[in-house]
Design a protein around this motif. Structure first.
Motif, PDB file in Angstrom:
ATOM      1  N   VAL A 114       0.840  -1.200   0.000  1.00  0.00           N
ATOM      2  CA  VAL A 114       0.000   0.000   0.000  1.00  0.00           C
ATOM      3  C   VAL A 114       0.874   1.250   0.000  1.00  0.00           C
ATOM      4  O   VAL A 114       2.063   1.196   0.333  1.00  0.00           O
ATOM      5  N   LEU A 116       0.633   4.754   1.892  1.00  0.00           N
ATOM      6  CA  LEU A 116       0.003   5.642   2.862  1.00  0.00           C
ATOM      7  C   LEU A 116       0.128   7.086   2.408  1.00  0.00           C
ATOM      8  O   LEU A 116       0.936   7.422   1.537  1.00  0.00           O
ATOM      9  N   SER A 142      -5.411   7.502  -0.308  1.00  0.00           N
ATOM     10  CA  SER A 142      -4.263   6.611  -0.247  1.00  0.00           C
ATOM     11  C   SER A 142      -4.579   5.411  -1.132  1.00  0.00           C
ATOM     12  O   SER A 142      -5.715   5.252  -1.583  1.00  0.00           O
ATOM     13  N   ILE A 144      -4.129   1.184  -2.387  1.00  0.00           N
ATOM     14  CA  ILE A 144      -3.876  -0.225  -2.110  1.00  0.00           C
ATOM     15  C   ILE A 144      -3.463  -0.908  -3.412  1.00  0.00           C
ATOM     16  O   ILE A 144      -4.201  -0.867  -4.396  1.00  0.00           O
ATOM     17  N   ILE A 155      -3.569   1.305   6.176  1.00  0.00           N
ATOM     18  CA  ILE A 155      -4.138   2.373   5.356  1.00  0.00           C
ATOM     19  C   ILE A 155      -5.489   2.819   5.915  1.00  0.00           C
ATOM     20  O   ILE A 155      -5.813   4.006   5.936  1.00  0.00           O
ATOM     21  N   GLN A 158      -4.960   4.878   9.139  1.00  0.00           N
ATOM     22  CA  GLN A 158      -4.543   6.252   8.834  1.00  0.00           C
ATOM     23  C   GLN A 158      -5.718   7.075   8.329  1.00  0.00           C
ATOM     24  O   GLN A 158      -5.899   8.234   8.724  1.00  0.00           O
ATOM     25  N   GLN A 159      -6.539   6.504   7.459  1.00  0.00           N
ATOM     26  CA  GLN A 159      -7.698   7.225   6.947  1.00  0.00           C
ATOM     27  C   GLN A 159      -8.621   7.661   8.086  1.00  0.00           C
ATOM     28  O   GLN A 159      -9.107   8.804   8.110  1.00  0.00           O
ATOM     29  N   PRO A 177      -9.586   5.046   0.558  1.00  0.00           N
ATOM     30  CA  PRO A 177      -8.563   4.005   0.388  1.00  0.00           C
ATOM     31  C   PRO A 177      -8.748   3.325  -0.972  1.00  0.00           C
ATOM     32  O   PRO A 177      -9.410   2.298  -1.094  1.00  0.00           O
TER      33      PRO A 177
END
Length: 296
Positions: A114, A116, A142, A144, A155, A158-159, A177
């Motif tokens: 991924v 980020l 972000s 994937i 990910i 973080q989102q 994402p």
């Protein structure tokens, strides 16, 4: 949070226009619009050209809240004007289109399959400015690239962390994402992503809502649990490299999800078109995306 905007985004029929190409993606967007690097000599001129393209799209007769519920803006667009009025105010006050702001500053190198988001410096200040300018919410992307459980969990975490920061400013986050459409394990990645998002939604307070922007799935109905989730205001879909026909066909197979297209929205537009031809072309795209967004 503006409740009129919230009600429109929660219940009205239509889609979100993604007008948020940033420095990295602007040359590609201008190339698709028929302009090359020969048409500008520096970044300022390049951004002037992309703003002129966006202003032309926004000025088209079919670009209104009756079909276009919202529009995602690049930060420079937020700070510029449409029709002599600050862009976010013009969108809402004159066209009844809800303004959002792209806040991510690019992607880290790939790790665990991924990418980020890079750290977003000065985010609180940006959110304060955006709120004062009438912006309703944000979008943060972000990516994937593989069905890697550790990477997908990172990910999504973080989102949601950024989303909570946006919510603290009384704004609506669109968590994005994105799954790359060309990966061989896309369907597996979609299952892992759904599980991770549902877990993180469960950790939000009961009176909290977010929006989620996802790549159109391989299995129709894959994200029904998010469409119907009480903590999700709206699920929206990116075109992700699919052309307009493929993107709208996939979208129509997923009732309850609405479009948030960029490349598909501007397909067939050209800087060389006279206004009549340009308005007809964007009108056809808007009608097609709207029809797929209101299916079911």
């Amino acid at each position: 949070m503006n409740q009129d905007m919230a009600n429109q985004m929660r219940t009205a029929k239509g889609f979100i226009a993604a007008l948020d190409q940033s420095g990295g993606s602007t040359p590609k967007a201008l190339a698709a619009y028929g302009l090359s690097e020969k048409d500008w000599s520096n970044d300022d001129e390049m951004f002037d050209l992309i703003h002129a393209m966006r202003a032309r799209i926004v000025a088209a007769p079919d670009f209104s809240g009756s079909k276009v519920l919202g529009a995602i803006l690049f930060e420079q667009t937020m700070d510029r004007a449409f029709e002599g009025k600050p862009a976010p105010r013009h969108l809402w006050e004159d066209q009844h289109v809800v303004p959002f702001l792209k806040i991510d500053h690019g992607l880290e190198d790939t790790a665990d399959g991924v990418q980020l988001m890079k750290p977003i410096g000065g985010l609180d200040h940006t959110l304060q400015r955006a709120y004062m300018l009438g912006v309703f919410g944000t979008k943060e992307r972000s990516v994937i690239h593989a069905a890697n459980p550790a990477g997908i969990e990172a990910i999504v975490a973080q989102q949601f962390d950024i989303g909570r920061q946006v919510l603290s400013h009384k704004m609506m986050p669109i968590l994005e994402p994105e799954i790359t459409i060309s990966i061989p394990d896309k369907a597996e990645a979609e299952g892992l992503l759904l599980d991770a998002v549902l877990r993180h939604l469960d950790m939000l307070p009961d009176d909290t809502e977010v929006m989620i922007k996802l790549t159109l799935p391989e299995t129709p109905g894959q994200y029904d649990a998010l469409v119907n989730h009480p903590k999700v205001m709206r699920v929206v879909a990116l075109s992700g490299g699919y052309d307009l026909n493929e993107a709208t066909a996939r979208l129509a197979r997923n009732p309850g999800i609405i479009a948030s297209f960029s490349r598909a929205l501007t397909e067939g537009l050209s800087a060389r078109q006279e206004d009549t031809a340009f308005n007809a072309a964007i009108g056809r795209n808007i009608a097609s995306i709207y029809a797929a967004s209101v299916t079911g």
